[in-house]
Design an enzyme around this catalytic site. Structure first.
Site, PDB file in Angstrom:
ATOM      1  CG  ASN A   1      -5.883  16.734  -6.692  1.00 17.43           C
ATOM      2  OD1 ASN A   1      -5.055  17.338  -7.373  1.00 17.43           O
ATOM      3  ND2 ASN A   1      -5.904  15.415  -6.581  1.00 17.43           N
TER       4      ASN A   1
ATOM      5  CG  HIS B   1       0.798   8.026  -5.321  1.00 16.69           C
ATOM      6  ND1 HIS B   1       1.214   6.944  -6.084  1.00 16.69           N
ATOM      7  CD2 HIS B   1      -0.118   8.671  -6.054  1.00 16.69           C
ATOM      8  CE1 HIS B   1       0.570   6.958  -7.235  1.00 16.69           C
ATOM      9  NE2 HIS B   1      -0.242   7.995  -7.253  1.00 16.69           N
TER      10      HIS B   1
ATOM     11  NE  ARG C   1       2.185   8.745 -14.919  1.00 12.14           N
ATOM     12  CZ  ARG C   1       1.482   8.921 -13.803  1.00 12.14           C
ATOM     13  NH1 ARG C   1       1.488   8.001 -12.845  1.00 12.14           N
ATOM     14  NH2 ARG C   1       0.795  10.031 -13.630  1.00 12.14           N
TER      15      ARG C   1
ATOM     16  CD  GLU D   1      -4.115  10.851  -2.577  1.00 11.89           C
ATOM     17  OE1 GLU D   1      -5.003  10.429  -3.344  1.00 11.89           O
ATOM     18  OE2 GLU D   1      -2.982  11.165  -2.958  1.00 11.89           O
TER      19      GLU D   1
END
Ligand code: AMP
Length: 399
Positions: free
Chosen positions: A7, A177, A236, A379
């Site tokens: 990642n 996601h 955010r 993930e």
């Protein structure tokens, strides 16, 4: 066989080496502050952790250091031990409906999507280039955060903006996601012993996204063209009225780019509370009576509850609400706040079970009409599984 999950961010590179198909983690770690003189390389293996501080000029240097480190630390005998690399890519646009074996064309396509995800895709391309150079004969797979949501219908992904914005510039909801939503929904379906389950997955970490999933397919999701849309997050805003931008632009003389930066990096928990973007700091301040910290938590929990209500209607029913990611897996307090707002759906939390942290299980009472699952996301395992399956599919790359 050993498979690497990668990642890459703009100044970071996270990695995990997994033994497949057992899915055991052999080693994991991260490079941070790439490009600076005080970059840090942290690697964990065999219950040990090593940290190395040194200048790391770019991602290529980081990848070389990683591969050298794996051999020096006896984690692998030679580079041939690594049979595949899975790269997490944030934006796959409408080009990528599934994972793609990386070749020059795929790299060019990922680059062509940079306008839709400037920070992320640009960094991913740098990471991919570094790995292709270091391991030229190894299968490398691009796995996109957006592909899981490509099953959304037009009426879910279109904005009510001029239609040409979509056809000319690809302005639409993509959702993010995806790897996490897919992973936890697969686990949830197994727990329910029902492949056709109706689920609402709440991925609540520093980024937050809520997804309605029907029979393993994403029907709608809260993040949009970028990860800014949806519910308030660590930094955010989530949904806002865009008209406020022109007002603030006028009053504070800031550029649109500066304002977008504030919406992405200085809002959410951090902006409302003025305390921190970390849920643990916010929860502590809220408990000590800090009203703005309390409000930051309430704003987020209420908006998540709104999405659950709206997706309940969209799915025409619900088998389970699933909590995952840093906050979803660990904070019983946040889970309770959210479920309290949606009690009308017949959901009942078992307070004792809700006190557990990071453990897979059902935390609803026996009488609850809807199950409530906590499922730690993974993930990296999803990336490694995709690479493993692809390797089996593509004979040419078989070991
Ligand atoms: P993620 O983006 O999934 O890594 O999640 C980051 C968020 O999870 C941060 O706001 C952390 O405060 C929160 N988090 C991580 N561990 C815990 C914990 N044990 N209890 C509460 N929140 C946590």
């Amino acid at each position: 066989m050993k498979i690497m999950a990668i990642n890459a961010g703009s100044s970071s590179l996270k990695f995990q080496l997994l033994q497949m198909p057992s899915e055991d983690v052999i080693t994991s770690g991260v490079f941070e502050r790439i490009g600076l003189d005080d970059a840090v390389f942290t690697i964990k293996f065999n219950d040990q952790k090593q940290e190395l501080k040194q200048p790391i000029k770019n991602h290529g240097v980081a990848v070389d250091l990683l591969l050298e480190g794996l051999i020096k630390l006896n984690i692998i005998k030679s580079l041939e031990d690594i049979k595949g690399v899975g790269h997490r890519i944030v934006q796959g646009g409408e080009i990528f409906k599934e994972a793609a074996i990386i070749d020059d064309k795929v790299v060019a396509d990922i680059e062509s999507l940079i306008p839709l995800a400037p920070l992320h895709n640009a960094a991913h391309v740098i990471g991919i280039r570094a790995f292709r150079k270091a391991l030229p004969n190894v299968l490398q797979l691009a796995i996109f955060d957006t592909t899981f949501h490509q099953t959304m219908e037009e009426d879910a992904f279109l904005y009510a903006t001029p239609y040409e914005w979509y056809t000319k510039y690809g302005i639409r909801k993509y959702g993010f996601h995806g790897t996490s939503h897919q992973y936890v929904s697969q686990v949830a379906n197994k727990m329910l012993n029902n492949e056709n389950a109706k689920l609402i997955v709440c991925h609540i970490g520093n980024g937050v996204s809520i997804t309605a999933i029907d029979a393993g397919k994403s029907v709608d999701t809260s993040m949009g063209l970028t990860p800014l849309e949806g519910v308030p997050m660590g930094t955010r805003t989530g949904n806002i009225d865009p008209s406020m931008l022109s007002l603030i632009q006028e009053r504070e003389g800031k550029s649109l780019q500066e304002l977008l930066n504030i919406l992405n990096k200085e809002s959410g928990y951090l902006g409302v509370s003025g305390v921190s973007n970390d849920s643990r700091d916010i929860a502590k301040a809220a408990e000590e009576g800090n009203r703005r910290a309390q409000l930051a938590m309430i704003l987020q929990a209420k908006r998540i509850a709104d999405y659950i209500g709206s997706y309940y209607i969209r799915l025409r029913g619900l088998d389970a609400i699933v909590f995952t990611a840093g906050i979803g897996e660990n904070s019983g307090e946040v889970r309770k706040m959210i479920i309290d707002y949606v009690k009308v759906l017949g959901v009942e939390l078992d307070d004792k079970l809700n006190n557990t942290r990071g453990v897979t299980g059902n935390i609803a009472t026996k009488n609850s009409k809807v199950k409530v699952f906590v499922i730690p996301t993974d993930e990296e395992v999803m990336l490694a599984r995709e690479v493993y399956n692809k390797l089996k599919e593509v004979k040419k790359y078989e070991s």
